[in-house]
Design a protein around this motif. Structure first.
Motif, PDB file in Angstrom:
ATOM      1  N   GLU A 106       0.828  -1.206   0.000  1.00 52.41           N
ATOM      2  CA  GLU A 106       0.000   0.000   0.000  1.00 52.41           C
ATOM      3  C   GLU A 106       0.867   1.262   0.000  1.00 52.41           C
ATOM      4  O   GLU A 106       0.510   2.267  -0.615  1.00 52.41           O
ATOM      5  CB  GLU A 106      -0.950  -0.012   1.191  1.00 52.41           C
ATOM      6  CG  GLU A 106      -2.056  -1.052   1.037  1.00 52.41           C
ATOM      7  CD  GLU A 106      -3.143  -0.923   2.081  1.00 52.41           C
ATOM      8  OE1 GLU A 106      -2.954  -0.169   3.057  1.00 52.41           O
ATOM      9  OE2 GLU A 106      -4.178  -1.589   1.924  1.00 52.41           O
ATOM     10  N   GLN A 109       2.008   1.657  -3.439  1.00 53.39           N
ATOM     11  CA  GLN A 109       0.888   2.114  -4.255  1.00 53.39           C
ATOM     12  C   GLN A 109       0.690   3.624  -4.090  1.00 53.39           C
ATOM     13  O   GLN A 109       0.403   4.338  -5.060  1.00 53.39           O
ATOM     14  CB  GLN A 109      -0.374   1.361  -3.857  1.00 53.39           C
ATOM     15  CG  GLN A 109      -1.532   1.500  -4.829  1.00 53.39           C
ATOM     16  CD  GLN A 109      -2.697   0.607  -4.465  1.00 53.39           C
ATOM     17  OE1 GLN A 109      -2.633  -0.166  -3.524  1.00 53.39           O
ATOM     18  NE2 GLN A 109      -3.773   0.727  -5.204  1.00 53.39           N
ATOM     19  N   GLN A 110       0.843   4.133  -2.857  1.00 50.56           N
ATOM     20  CA  GLN A 110       0.695   5.572  -2.607  1.00 50.56           C
ATOM     21  C   GLN A 110       1.742   6.394  -3.351  1.00 50.56           C
ATOM     22  O   GLN A 110       1.506   7.552  -3.686  1.00 50.56           O
ATOM     23  CB  GLN A 110       0.801   5.857  -1.106  1.00 50.56           C
ATOM     24  CG  GLN A 110      -0.400   5.407  -0.298  1.00 50.56           C
ATOM     25  CD  GLN A 110      -0.216   5.752   1.164  1.00 50.56           C
ATOM     26  OE1 GLN A 110      -0.224   6.916   1.552  1.00 50.56           O
ATOM     27  NE2 GLN A 110      -0.031   4.748   1.993  1.00 50.56           N
ATOM     28  N   SER A 112       2.916   5.489  -6.240  1.00 53.43           N
ATOM     29  CA  SER A 112       2.757   5.124  -7.660  1.00 53.43           C
ATOM     30  C   SER A 112       3.880   4.235  -8.159  1.00 53.43           C
ATOM     31  O   SER A 112       4.250   4.280  -9.335  1.00 53.43           O
ATOM     32  CB  SER A 112       2.662   6.395  -8.545  1.00 53.43           C
ATOM     33  OG  SER A 112       1.573   7.198  -8.141  1.00 53.43           O
ATOM     34  N   ALA A 116       4.378  -2.263  -6.459  1.00 55.53           N
ATOM     35  CA  ALA A 116       3.259  -2.601  -5.579  1.00 55.53           C
ATOM     36  C   ALA A 116       2.659  -3.954  -5.945  1.00 55.53           C
ATOM     37  O   ALA A 116       2.319  -4.755  -5.079  1.00 55.53           O
ATOM     38  CB  ALA A 116       2.196  -1.510  -5.632  1.00 55.53           C
ATOM     39  N   THR A 117       2.523  -4.215  -7.238  1.00 53.69           N
ATOM     40  CA  THR A 117       1.947  -5.490  -7.672  1.00 53.69           C
ATOM     41  C   THR A 117       2.765  -6.656  -7.148  1.00 53.69           C
ATOM     42  O   THR A 117       2.218  -7.646  -6.653  1.00 53.69           O
ATOM     43  CB  THR A 117       1.872  -5.548  -9.206  1.00 53.69           C
ATOM     44  OG1 THR A 117       1.023  -4.500  -9.671  1.00 53.69           O
ATOM     45  CG2 THR A 117       1.315  -6.882  -9.672  1.00 53.69           C
ATOM     46  N   CYS A 131      -6.192  -5.917  -3.059  1.00 55.34           N
ATOM     47  CA  CYS A 131      -5.338  -4.864  -3.604  1.00 55.34           C
ATOM     48  C   CYS A 131      -4.736  -5.290  -4.939  1.00 55.34           C
ATOM     49  O   CYS A 131      -4.623  -4.484  -5.872  1.00 55.34           O
ATOM     50  CB  CYS A 131      -4.232  -4.511  -2.615  1.00 55.34           C
ATOM     51  SG  CYS A 131      -4.799  -3.712  -1.107  1.00 55.34           S
ATOM     52  N   LEU A 135      -5.097  -3.363  -8.589  1.00 54.49           N
ATOM     53  CA  LEU A 135      -3.998  -2.986  -9.470  1.00 54.49           C
ATOM     54  C   LEU A 135      -4.130  -3.668 -10.827  1.00 54.49           C
ATOM     55  O   LEU A 135      -3.821  -3.081 -11.858  1.00 54.49           O
ATOM     56  CB  LEU A 135      -2.657  -3.368  -8.833  1.00 54.49           C
ATOM     57  CG  LEU A 135      -2.194  -2.493  -7.667  1.00 54.49           C
ATOM     58  CD1 LEU A 135      -0.894  -3.025  -7.104  1.00 54.49           C
ATOM     59  CD2 LEU A 135      -2.011  -1.055  -8.120  1.00 54.49           C
TER      60      LEU A 135
END
Length: 282
Positions: A106, A109-110, A112, A116-117, A131, A135
């Protein structure tokens, strides 16, 4: 961080990690709350984080739990600063799978980050799967990403509790909305049914339902949905403005119909669209 004020091995003055965990959980919960004016929310978060850092300064340093809590504490306002702490925690704990990867994902993800994946893939939790599906639906290949999202959500729904199920249905709805407007797979009627099964206390749910209903020209229902979103979070979402725009539009339609000497409503709507335009979906 200030110097340690306790003996790491033997002193009882060190606060238990369970107390720190409870405090950090309160910070995260507040960061996700609705209905708070943004500037006030940031000020309060800054105060809470500063207090949490004082508590952490009294705890054993450089352990995976300590590093993880430190990262989790600062992530609402400083996600980039939290990443090295998450990475150090995961490296020291040698955990290849688990919920710790959710928090790291997360934070990525914040910021970018495309990593994250990968982080969510290493999680075995429903939250991580949810999540991951979110994505996936934002991927560059709509067909493959939608399939990936469906696979992750199928697994998540089988293992989720009631609250998680509602979050999963929100993801199902948003996946259909994004797929439809992005030119890939997506069914707006399925999105509406999924929104009905999602949490109605989350302003994103009625707001995005309003977007779909407005696009489908169910304007009265759309305005009601936008008003619901504004009622839940009047500071953080423009549902009130969207509802007012539609109300103004419908008033014009009724006015044209009333003065049109028998003009049908469908024709009146077409005329008013030319004058006012229509709110475009994101």
């Amino acid at each position: 961080m200030s110097a340690l004020a306790c003996d790491v091995v033997s002193s009882s003055s060190c606060p238990p990690l369970s107390d720190l965990q409870s405090y950090v959980n309160r910070v995260i919960e507040y960061s996700r709350s609705y209905g708070v004016e943004p500037a006030e929310k940031r000020r309060k978060l800054e105060e809470m984080i500063e207090e949490g850092l004082k508590m952490l300064s009294q705890a054993p340093p450089r352990s995976p739990p300590h590093l993880h809590l430190h990262a989790l504490l600062i992530s609402p306002l400083r996600p980039s600063d939290s990443l090295p702490l998450y990475e150090a925690s995961l490296k020291l704990s040698a955990r290849t799978h688990g919920p710790e990867w959710d928090d790291y994902g997360e934070a990525l993800q914040q910021t970018s980050s495309p990593l994250a994946t990968s982080a969510f893939t290493k999680s075995s939790t429903v939250r991580g799967l949810r999540c991951l599906s979110t994505l996936a639906r934002l991927g560059s290949d709509p067909a493959s990403s939608t399939a990936h999202a469906k696979l992750a959500l199928t697994r998540a729904l089988k293992e989720a509790d009631e609250g998680e199920v509602k979050e999963c249905w929100k993801s199902v709805a948003l996946a259909n909305v994004s797929g439809f407007f992005g030119g890939g797979e997506g069914d707006l009627e399925k999105a509406l049914r999924a929104f009905d099964l999602a949490s109605q206390s989350d302003p994103d749910v009625p707001y995005n339902r309003g977007v779909v209903l407005e696009y489908l020209e169910r304007f009265g229902q759309a305005a009601d949905a936008f008003r619901d979103a504004h009622g839940i979070d009047p500071h953080g979402i423009d549902g009130g403005e969207r509802a007012a725009t539609i109300d103004k539009w419908l008033e014009k339609v009724r006015d044209v119909v009333g003065k049109g000497g028998g003009m049908k409503e469908k024709r009146a709507k077409q005329l008013v669209k030319g004058l006012l335009g229509r709110v475009s979906p994101p």
